[in-house]
Design an enzyme around this catalytic site. Structure first.
Site, PDB file in Angstrom:
ATOM      1  CD  GLU B 241      69.711  86.532  51.901  1.00 32.17           C
ATOM      2  OE1 GLU B 241      70.605  86.177  52.696  1.00 32.17           O
ATOM      3  OE2 GLU B 241      69.941  87.204  50.881  1.00 32.17           O
ATOM      4  CD  GLU B 242      64.980  84.158  60.574  1.00 29.14           C
ATOM      5  OE1 GLU B 242      65.399  85.319  60.592  1.00 29.14           O
ATOM      6  OE2 GLU B 242      64.465  83.604  61.551  1.00 29.14           O
ATOM      7  NE  ARG B 243      59.616  84.516  57.472  1.00 26.75           N
ATOM      8  CZ  ARG B 243      58.913  85.639  57.580  1.00 26.75           C
ATOM      9  NH1 ARG B 243      58.421  86.206  56.484  1.00 26.75           N
ATOM     10  NH2 ARG B 243      58.687  86.175  58.755  1.00 26.75           N
ATOM     11  CB  ALA B 246      64.171  78.023  58.191  1.00 25.49           C
TER      12      ALA B 246
END
Lengths: 263, 388
Positions: B241-243, B246
């Site tokens: 999810e972070e990627r 971003a």
């Protein structure tokens, strides 16, 4: 009490307006539309009155085609309870009076006890509709209001009347109030409101549903006809002065006084 | 990707939030090296922006990840990188594991107030000895009855100076480095938690970044997220999810860099014509705009697959790799055409040049992304066996 909020969609305030090929209107093909900013103050005031439990329900009244549904959904997402869209082929070509007739009929049909509207729409800047609605309904009205208080069946409204003078007007409900900038800060749509708005139905009322004679609205009932649209004249180019600062200041003052005649 | 009217309205709310609550204060926060996280996150929480995809029982909206992507994209309208990053940590980087694997009790105590914006969270993975090589972290949580005693440190912790709790990756046993880790909740007011210093960074200056020590920090075992030993796996999932986030977040900023550069180069004359009139400049900006659209298409595709429940490790790694590289390329090219003005600290393009540099490092460096992609392509050379 039910508050009716008149809401119009207009081109975004930073739009570059182009006249269409026929010269009879605006080319809306790539215009981004938004809620008329003054109507946003009206909506916010209505929502605040509902939050304060002074009003039971806020209903949005919009004259417009299906393309205005997104703006209506925006208002529902911010917290309006209901909305009606007022649309009929017979409404096309309405002038301010025609629009006022449609809105007045819708307000009556919905049992509205207070109408809030923007003081003007930023597209044609006519500032006529709220006053006409009040006249048609026979209700008191205050225009360009930046502060409003309700107390039982009466209202107190504050407005700038120019020259730093502030009017305070009192009257009885039902009434029509048109909102000015400074009345409040419109809220954003919360996610919860956005998802709730999704489920709401927006009924469409035509002339028959509103009990309107089609000849009294639209082009047939219009007392004002738009003859032609044209671009404002191009602004003359600016001038840049050069030289030493003291001489430039002198020259500038001379130009402002003698040429521009602003001093 | 199907964008609905609800996505559009969410985008508008985020846009207004950025324009009114963030952008007017950016210069002040950049100068201060910190921003009022509790105040800003509370406002975001009230609008429902911090829990778009989180369970409704804890104040979230239970929506699919396309809503987070839409919000991240519009948050990219911030004229600074530090604030969206800090908000992203709160909404999409430090909380997915808790939301998915945490006990009801833990979610009520920590997830709900984080979604509401009452508590600020930070993510504790990196250490001085282990950044992208997550398996090498040294911080230890040793079992002591019903508690863990934690010793170690965390470095480059976004929101670290202001956070109320940390989602921390710690070693809970010896053994294989992928099987010995756990994610735990560490309340930052627990005795022994030391916020050693606010780090002085090249970019993302408005976001506070901390070095944090744990000295005999005692937390109850109920603060464990999911199963003991599942930390590495959960953090890898959390990284997905972070990627994606971003990648979505970088798009608008890059478009803005192009727009600002067009404006700047159109107005600036050299050698008898505007800078923009040089083919090398307008062609370059056209090419970069094409790249941005291609990245957007990749972000949307990865998001669609993620929503369908596919494993998007490869696509999310590609998103992250391309975001970092393209952001550096756009910021560098644009700054070049700004000339001397681009080298001035206070210009937005210079800030973008500083801020975007992190994207290729944080959340897994470009080289780690390449390794992951190679591994999935089957092209990574096998590790040589140690000679006995």
């Amino acid at each position: 009490m039910i508050i009716g909020v008149c809401l119009k969609q207009v081109p975004a305030s930073d739009s570059r307006i182009k006249i269409d090929g026929s010269g009879a209107g605006v080319d809306a093909s790539d215009l981004k539309m938004e809620i008329n900013p003054y109507d946003e103050f009206a909506l916010e005031e209505a929502l605040k009155l509902k939050d304060a439990k002074v009003a039971k329900k806020v209903i949005v009244l919009t004259v417009g085609g299906s393309d205005s549904e997104q703006r209506i959904r925006d208002a529902l997402a911010r917290g309006a309870d209901d909305a009606v869209r007022l649309d009929d082929a017979a409404f096309a070509g309405s002038d301010s009076l025609g629009i006022a007739r449609i809105l007045a009929a819708a307000a009556q049909k919905e049992g509205v006890g207070l109408i809030l509207a923007g003081k003007q729409a930023i597209d044609d800047d006519n500032s006529q509709v709220p006053a006409m609605v009040a006249e048609l309904l026979g209700w008191p009205q205050v225009t360009v209001v930046d502060k409003l208080e309700l107390d039982g069946g009466s209202f107190k409204a504050w407005r700038q009347s120019g020259g730093g003078v502030r009017d305070v007007v009192t009257g009885s409900l039902p009434a029509v109030i048109s909102a000015d900038k400074g009345m409040n800060t419109p809220r954003y749509a919360k996610l919860r409101g956005i998802m709730m708005a999704k489920r709401k139905k927006i009924p469409v009322y035509d002339a028959a549903a509103l009990g309107l004679d089609p000849a009294s609205v639209g082009a047939a009932g219009a007392k004002v006809t738009q003859v032609n649209w044209s671009e404002p004249p191009a602004r003359p180019p600016g001038r840049i002065l050069s030289g030493e600062v003291p001489s430039m200041v002198k020259e500038l003052v001379t130009l402002l006084r003698d040429e521009a005649k602003v001093l | 990707m199907e964008w609905t009217d609800e996505h559009r309205m969410l985008r508008e709310t985020v846009t207004k939030f950025v324009e009114n609550e963030i952008n007017p204060f950016v210069d002040e926060w950049e100068e201060a090296g910190i921003f009022p996280a509790h105040e800003l996150f509370k406002k975001a929480g009230e609008l429902g922006l911090l829990g778009l995809t989180k369970p409704e029982e804890y104040g979230g909206s239970g929506l699919d990840y396309s809503y987070s992507v839409a919000a991240a994209e519009e948050l990219g309208r911030c004229t600074v990188g530090g604030i969206p990053m800090a908000m992203g940590v709160q909404s999409d980087m430090a909380t997915p594991a808790l939301a998915r694997f945490g006990s009801d009790e833990l979610r009520a105590e920590f997830l709900a107030p984080t979604i509401a914006g009452d508590k600020v969270v930070c993510l504790g993975v990196s250490e001085a000895v282990a950044g992208s090589d997550v398996a090498r972290i040294q911080t230890k949580a040793v079992s002591d009855g019903d508690d863990y005693i934690i010793n170690g440190s965390k470095l480059w912790i976004t929101n670290g100076m202001q956070a109320d709790w940390m989602c921390a990756l710690v070693n809970t046993s010896e053994g294989h480095p992928h099987m010995n880790k756990s994610l735990v909740v560490i309340p930052m007011d627990t005795p022994g938690v030391v916020r050693a210093r606010k780090l002085n960074k090249l970019g993302m200056r408005s976001s506070d970044t901390a070095e944090i020590y744990f000295d005999e920090v005692r937390i109850p075992k109920r603060f464990l997220i999911g199963d003991e030993g599942g930390g590495f796996f959960m953090q890898m999932l959390q990284f997905q999810e972070e990627r994606l986030w971003a990648g979505a977040n970088v798009l608008r900023g890059l478009e803005r860099a192009i727009e600002l550069t067009i404006e700047q180069t159109r107005g600036r004359k050299a050698f008898g014509k505007s800078i923009l009139d040089n083919q090398v400049v307008h062609y370059r900006l056209a090419e970069l705009s094409t790249e941005i659209e291609a990245l957007r298409a990749l972000v949307y595709r990865a998001t669609e697959e993620y929503i369908r429940g596919e494993n998007v490790t490869m696509l999310a790694s590609m998103v992250k790799l391309k975001s970092g590289r393209l952001a550096r390329e756009v910021a560098d090219s644009c700054l070049q055409y700004w000339g001397g003005m681009g080298f001035m600290w206070e210009t937005e393009i210079a800030r973008m040049y500083r801020d975007t540099r992190l994207i290729s490092i944080g959340g897994g460096a470009d080289e780690v992304m390449l390794s992951i992609i190679c591994k999935l392509m089957g092209t990574l050379p096998e590790k040589k066996k140690k000679r006995s």
